[in-house]
Design a protein around this motif. Structure first.
Motif, PDB file in Angstrom:
ATOM      1  N   SER A  43       0.893  -1.210  -0.034  1.00 21.79           N
ATOM      2  CA  SER A  43      -0.011   0.075  -0.036  1.00 21.79           C
ATOM      3  C   SER A  43       0.939   1.368   0.092  1.00 21.79           C
ATOM      4  O   SER A  43       0.729   2.065  -0.883  1.00 21.79           O
ATOM      5  CB  SER A  43      -1.038   0.226   1.313  1.00 21.79           C
ATOM      6  OG  SER A  43      -1.766   1.300   1.318  1.00 21.79           O
ATOM      7  N   SER A  44       1.884   1.242   0.819  1.00 20.09           N
ATOM      8  CA  SER A  44       2.823   2.271   0.924  1.00 20.09           C
ATOM      9  C   SER A  44       3.701   2.592  -0.453  1.00 20.09           C
ATOM     10  O   SER A  44       3.659   3.822  -1.025  1.00 20.09           O
ATOM     11  CB  SER A  44       3.601   2.218   1.975  1.00 20.09           C
ATOM     12  OG  SER A  44       2.891   2.159   3.220  1.00 20.09           O
ATOM     13  N   LEU A  84      12.775  -0.141  -0.100  1.00 20.19           N
ATOM     14  CA  LEU A  84      13.645   0.241   1.057  1.00 20.19           C
ATOM     15  C   LEU A  84      13.496   1.277   1.909  1.00 20.19           C
ATOM     16  O   LEU A  84      13.346   1.243   3.233  1.00 20.19           O
ATOM     17  CB  LEU A  84      15.135   0.232   0.542  1.00 20.19           C
ATOM     18  CG  LEU A  84      16.259   0.803   1.609  1.00 20.19           C
ATOM     19  CD1 LEU A  84      16.373  -0.382   2.774  1.00 20.19           C
ATOM     20  CD2 LEU A  84      17.607   1.021   0.878  1.00 20.19           C
ATOM     21  N   PHE A  85      12.696   2.421   1.518  1.00 20.65           N
ATOM     22  CA  PHE A  85      12.225   3.775   2.014  1.00 20.65           C
ATOM     23  C   PHE A  85      11.416   3.309   2.869  1.00 20.65           C
ATOM     24  O   PHE A  85      11.351   3.864   4.134  1.00 20.65           O
ATOM     25  CB  PHE A  85      11.994   4.512   1.260  1.00 20.65           C
ATOM     26  CG  PHE A  85      11.333   6.112   1.623  1.00 20.65           C
ATOM     27  CD1 PHE A  85      12.325   6.650   2.456  1.00 20.65           C
ATOM     28  CD2 PHE A  85      10.128   6.135   1.621  1.00 20.65           C
ATOM     29  CE1 PHE A  85      11.648   7.995   2.803  1.00 20.65           C
ATOM     30  CE2 PHE A  85       9.430   7.216   2.231  1.00 20.65           C
ATOM     31  CZ  PHE A  85      10.352   8.188   2.681  1.00 20.65           C
ATOM     32  N   TYR A 108       9.499   1.800   8.442  1.00 17.09           N
ATOM     33  CA  TYR A 108       8.512   0.899   9.405  1.00 17.09           C
ATOM     34  C   TYR A 108       9.443   0.353  10.402  1.00 17.09           C
ATOM     35  O   TYR A 108       9.074   0.250  11.630  1.00 17.09           O
ATOM     36  CB  TYR A 108       8.324  -0.445   8.738  1.00 17.09           C
ATOM     37  CG  TYR A 108       7.022  -0.064   7.680  1.00 17.09           C
ATOM     38  CD1 TYR A 108       6.209   1.018   7.646  1.00 17.09           C
ATOM     39  CD2 TYR A 108       6.537  -1.293   7.069  1.00 17.09           C
ATOM     40  CE1 TYR A 108       5.314   1.169   6.940  1.00 17.09           C
ATOM     41  CE2 TYR A 108       5.411  -0.836   6.171  1.00 17.09           C
ATOM     42  CZ  TYR A 108       4.735   0.345   6.013  1.00 17.09           C
ATOM     43  OH  TYR A 108       3.591   0.443   5.270  1.00 17.09           O
ATOM     44  N   MET A 109      10.796   0.206  10.057  1.00 19.09           N
ATOM     45  CA  MET A 109      11.896  -0.457  11.043  1.00 19.09           C
ATOM     46  C   MET A 109      11.989   0.756  12.253  1.00 19.09           C
ATOM     47  O   MET A 109      12.397   0.465  13.241  1.00 19.09           O
ATOM     48  CB  MET A 109      13.167  -0.458  10.332  1.00 19.09           C
ATOM     49  CG  MET A 109      14.395  -1.274  11.278  1.00 19.09           C
ATOM     50  SD  MET A 109      15.985  -1.298  10.614  1.00 19.09           S
ATOM     51  CE  MET A 109      16.265   0.144  10.260  1.00 19.09           C
ATOM     52  N   ASN A 160      19.642  -2.505  -2.430  1.00 18.68           N
ATOM     53  CA  ASN A 160      18.272  -2.081  -1.666  1.00 18.68           C
ATOM     54  C   ASN A 160      17.809  -3.228  -1.374  1.00 18.68           C
ATOM     55  O   ASN A 160      17.015  -3.167  -0.130  1.00 18.68           O
ATOM     56  CB  ASN A 160      17.413  -1.507  -2.929  1.00 18.68           C
ATOM     57  CG  ASN A 160      18.093   0.220  -3.130  1.00 18.68           C
ATOM     58  OD1 ASN A 160      18.447   0.739  -2.275  1.00 18.68           O
ATOM     59  ND2 ASN A 160      17.440   0.537  -4.184  1.00 18.68           N
ATOM     60  N   LEU A 161      17.672  -4.161  -2.307  1.00 17.58           N
ATOM     61  CA  LEU A 161      16.912  -5.548  -1.805  1.00 17.58           C
ATOM     62  C   LEU A 161      17.474  -6.031  -0.411  1.00 17.58           C
ATOM     63  O   LEU A 161      17.071  -6.608   0.363  1.00 17.58           O
ATOM     64  CB  LEU A 161      17.193  -6.412  -2.686  1.00 17.58           C
ATOM     65  CG  LEU A 161      16.206  -6.253  -4.003  1.00 17.58           C
ATOM     66  CD1 LEU A 161      16.217  -7.269  -4.950  1.00 17.58           C
ATOM     67  CD2 LEU A 161      14.785  -6.400  -3.463  1.00 17.58           C
TER      68      LEU A 161
END
Length: 267
Positions: free
Chosen positions: A115-116, A178-179, A184-185, A245-246
């Motif tokens: 969603s984000s 990643l952003f 979230y982290m 990024n992954l």
């Protein structure tokens, strides 16, 4: 069942973000079109596209500055909106209901992540649409000044257009991924800190940026250069960026999962 649950949570989160973001995203291209018309009416009929843009009056530059300021404001609002939705849904008032649903932690994370990322793509699309609408006001001058050719991409980036767009899209997708996971982290780390969550979040951001830069300079860049040294720079950049990024995304996802799995205590 996995996909069904993800789709349900995705729809709910997407609509919840739409209440905040949809209207302001629609304003960006509308403002761009209005300013483009204003610039065109004020431009000299004989001037080129770049003359019309870079030799404008102070008032026109003020309008141009205002739309840039608005876009930055929208970006900050997007960041805060994504962060708040995750915090409220996972740790806030809505969490009590969400964790009673027959939805796993991975399903919650994946649905919110999709969603984000979808809304970030909408934001990028709104920005692209605003550039197109602004340019349409000068379409005759652009056609007269610039003879576009698909070989321009190959000459500039060293790869054909058929490879350029998929690689560029994938690198953008992994960057957005990643952003969002990083946001979230940081929220999960703040949740662990309880009373001093804001201070811990700020220090976590600073620490992560320092660590990523250190790893990038001393490990990632030399490794990417050694692995992809025989291919053109654009391939090296996009593939290296996507892989990096992954890897970082997997780390952020793992931290979020561990916090939600073992340290979640809403009482």
């Amino acid at each position: 069942m996995l996909v069904k649950n993800i789709v349900k949570v995705f729809k709910y989160e997407f609509l919840a973000l739409a209440r905040v973001l949809a209207l302001i995203y629609a304003i960006i291209p509308a403002l761009s079109l209005i300013i483009g018309i204003f610039f065109r009416l004020a431009a000299d009929k004989e001037s080129s596209f770049f003359d019309a843009i870079f030799r404008s009056s102070t008032l026109e530059y003020v309008f141009f500055f205002l739309i840039q300021l608005f876009c930055i404001t929208v970006a900050v609002t997007t960041l805060l909106g994504l962060s708040r939705r995750f915090r409220v849904g996972m740790f806030g008032n809505e969490a009590y209901l969400n964790w009673t649903l027959p939805v796993s932690i991975n399903e919650h994370l994946c649905a919110r992540l999709l969603s984000s990322v979808a809304w970030l793509f909408i934001y990028l699309f709104a920005g692209l649409l605003s550039v197109i609408l602004f340019s349409l006001c000068f379409i005759d001058k652009i056609i007269a000044d610039w003879n576009f050719s698909w070989t321009f991409i190959e000459d500039s980036f060293g790869c054909p257009a058929l490879a350029f767009f998929p690689l560029a899209f994938f690198s953008i997708f992994t960057s957005l991924l990643l952003f969002v996971l990083f946001v979230y982290m940081i929220n999960c780390i703040g949740f662990l800190a309880k009373k001093k969550s804001l201070l811990v979040q700020v220090l976590s951001v600073i620490g992560c940026i320092f660590l990523v830069n250190y790893i990038g300079v001393n490990v990632a860049i030399p490794l990417i250069r050694d692995v992809f040294y025989k291919i053109p720079f654009f391939y090296t950049f996009t593939l290296g960026l996507s892989v990096t990024n992954l890897i970082y995304s997997a780390i952020c996802y793992g931290v979020c999962y561990l916090v939600l799995r073992y340290r979640l205590n809403l009482s």
